[in-house]
Design an enzyme around this catalytic site. Sequence first.
Site, PDB file in Angstrom:
ATOM      1  N   ASP A 131      -8.844   3.305   1.022  1.00  0.00           N
ATOM      2  CA  ASP A 131      -8.595   2.994  -0.217  1.00  0.00           C
ATOM      3  C   ASP A 131      -9.075   4.074  -1.252  1.00  0.00           C
ATOM      4  O   ASP A 131      -9.855   5.028  -0.612  1.00  0.00           O
ATOM      5  CB  ASP A 131      -8.939   1.666  -0.709  1.00  0.00           C
TER       6      ASP A 131
HETATM    7  C1  BGC Z   1      -5.873   0.277  -4.767  1.00  0.00           C
HETATM    8  C2  BGC Z   1      -4.958   0.366  -4.126  1.00  0.00           C
HETATM    9  C3  BGC Z   1      -3.670   1.431  -4.310  1.00  0.00           C
HETATM   10  C4  BGC Z   1      -4.760   2.733  -4.476  1.00  0.00           C
HETATM   11  C5  BGC Z   1      -3.822   3.891  -5.055  1.00  0.00           C
HETATM   12  C6  BGC Z   1      -6.532   1.567  -5.295  1.00  0.00           C
HETATM   13  O1  BGC Z   1      -7.330   1.339  -6.367  1.00  0.00           O
HETATM   14  O2  BGC Z   1      -6.947  -0.667  -4.450  1.00  0.00           O
HETATM   15  O3  BGC Z   1      -4.322  -0.824  -3.715  1.00  0.00           O
HETATM   16  O4  BGC Z   1      -2.964   1.585  -3.393  1.00  0.00           O
HETATM   17  O5  BGC Z   1      -5.417   2.574  -5.659  1.00  0.00           O
HETATM   18  O6  BGC Z   1      -3.397   3.930  -6.042  1.00  0.00           O
END
Ligand code: BGC
Length: 747
Positions: free
Chosen positions: A289
């Site tokens: 993430d």
């Molecule tokens: C979120 C994810 C997301 C990623 C990319 C993160 O802050 O937890 O779910 O896919 O950002 O945008």
Amino acid sequence: MNKYIFKFAISLSFLILGCSRDTNLNSSGIDVYSKVDSIMSLMTLKEKVGQMTMYSGDWDKTGPVVSSNNIKFIEEGSLGAMFNVYSAKKTKELQKIAIEKTRLGIPLLFGYDVIHGFKTIFPINLGHAASWDLEDIQKSARIAASEATSEGLHWTFAPMLDIGRDPRWGRVSEGSGEDVFLTSQIAKAYVNGFQGEDLSSNNTLIACAKHFVGYGAALAGRDYNTVNMGQDQLRNVYLPPFKAAVDAGVESFMTAFNELNGVPSTGNKFIFRDILRDEWGFRGFVVTDYTAINELIPHGFALDEQHATEIAIKAGVDLDMMSGANRLYLEELVNNGKVDISLVDDACKRILLTKFKLGLFDDPFKYSNVQREKETIYKSEHLDSARKSAAMSSVLLKNQNNSLPLNKKETIALIGPLVKDKNNIIGNWAAAGDRNGKAISIYEGIKTHLDDSNILYSKGCNIKSDDKSGFSEAISIAKKADKIVLVMGEDYHMSGEAASRTNIKIPKIQNKLIKTLRKEFPTKKIILILMNGRPLDLSEEDSFADAILEVWFPGTSGGLGVADVLFGVYNPSGKLPITFPRSIGQVPIYYNVKNTGRPISTENPSEDYKSNYIDSPNTPLYSFGHGLSYTKFEYSDISLSSNSIGVSDILSVSVNISNSGNYDGHEIAQLYVHDKVGSLTRPVKELKGFKKIFLKKGESKTVKFQITVEDLKFFNGKEYTVEAGEFDIAIAGTSDISFTNSFKLKP
Ligand code: BGC
């Protein structure tokens, strides 16, 4: 021969490495593993690490912005994937740099959060889960994939498969609710919808099961918070939806922000290597993430960024989203012997394999097609489909004295901060959705059914503020109307990531407005339409409103879909995928709890020294599986093919459902089972099947389900097993049931 094909031809002329592997032929019958080996033999360590690095194109902000120099990184082969950049034009431009300016011309992979639609936005995921309509969910994902891929995207960071049992946590809006079975079925629908049938076709959007794992159990519902859970909860509740995604062929996984039992997910070898790869045989790649490698430091799990990088790759992480850690430290870690090159090779290979499967080595530009983009985005059939999904996702929580549906001859006072809204209606993860005009508001939707002269409008108040100056206008139009229709709820920032709340009521000003209207008009019908991204504490509103329709954030065509429900064009069939508590004090509250050694009795629920509260009933305001219709469905004659089955038998269960009301309609029949005794205690009831059926008024149908031992298996602390014994069974239109039938499983 263009430069890219030339480069690739050279790569193929190299000797194919003879590593052992399964044959994996793509649709043109080409062994993609051989291709990957062949290109890997040409790559420097730096280029391999480049494939393991992803940065945001900064078009959208989905986390802290890290300054990046993307073009330079692409040119030097230090960047294998990008996200937050889309449109056929832009993706083509960037892809061109990767193909033409780098030594090997390896195509970029473009990812994006296509969560509940790309441009045509569908109801938020929690809302769409309320439709319990797997076909419709799969179709929405296919539509999202066709739109997103026409803008050059190859990969979505979805589906989000975190079980959500705590409405304080804003991210319950992104998942499919509290239930293991429902979420697992929906997981498959999303993966199949996004990925389609052929990975090499130009409208395949590879899916990403996230966030692995346990994120929904964040302590106190605070985002990113600590998670501690034993094997029972982990294996019986939080893992199964992810396993379902693997079984459906999901191509990628994302780490979670949380720690699990003291080990942050991004450094958790047990979940990524032991479970995901060794136990489940997952062959795709794992992405972190956002900045999650760096976050191993504040977690208190890594000394510094280099140490964090080492931990992450050893744990089984392949692609670094935004940390820059792989780019900065991985080469050095390999060169000084701390990380074995084989780990880098494996990770790089997995990412390249996906690019090959997508056909990007055959034609890196095939996704970025301006013509297809023009023809695909906001196609009228996409908008129609989103309208149907919005209708199917609406849940009629309450409908006293048949206050709904609305009648075309009535005059309504349409009041509330979300009546004309076109911004919040598409929800928090609305990706590339248009917040400035494309969405159809509830007001516009209602106007397609009612004459202007029958609609009196007043905003009444803002979503959040102390300003009561609009109340008097609201009261004056309410006076002239037959019914009061309120559109209220949260704004879209109040759910989703980093949007945890300690108070899950509707904002105070809106509560005051409805209270005022009820006081002024004690007998006039008040219909409350709610837009929100989580279960709310509606105890007070429930006492003021005659009818409550939960529409979540219903998407681009939301106003039309909701109006279809209000006027009975679509008879509501949605059922709650998550429990609505009476108060925040009951949270976490969900239907398939354990019984405890001191369960309460129905006759005397407030008995002393029983598992209850001294100031509230145990029961929720609205149960999981609850949802009314304009008609009435009656369940009778449940019958079992046998009272006892052996481990290889199939139990057939049937029930008669009749529509005894005045409207045609859909019903979602739910099958619940209770394993009465286990070597680990079992929940008081568990959803094990559901069917959406359509019945004309006056019609009856026999609905059949089948149960096998697979449905009765659970993890008993040592293994997945089924234990002989007695099981209760029921079929109903809600989880709020008492069991009347049972069967035995023979040893
Ligand atoms: C979120 C994810 C997301 C990623 C990319 C993160 O802050 O937890 O779910 O896919 O950002 O945008």
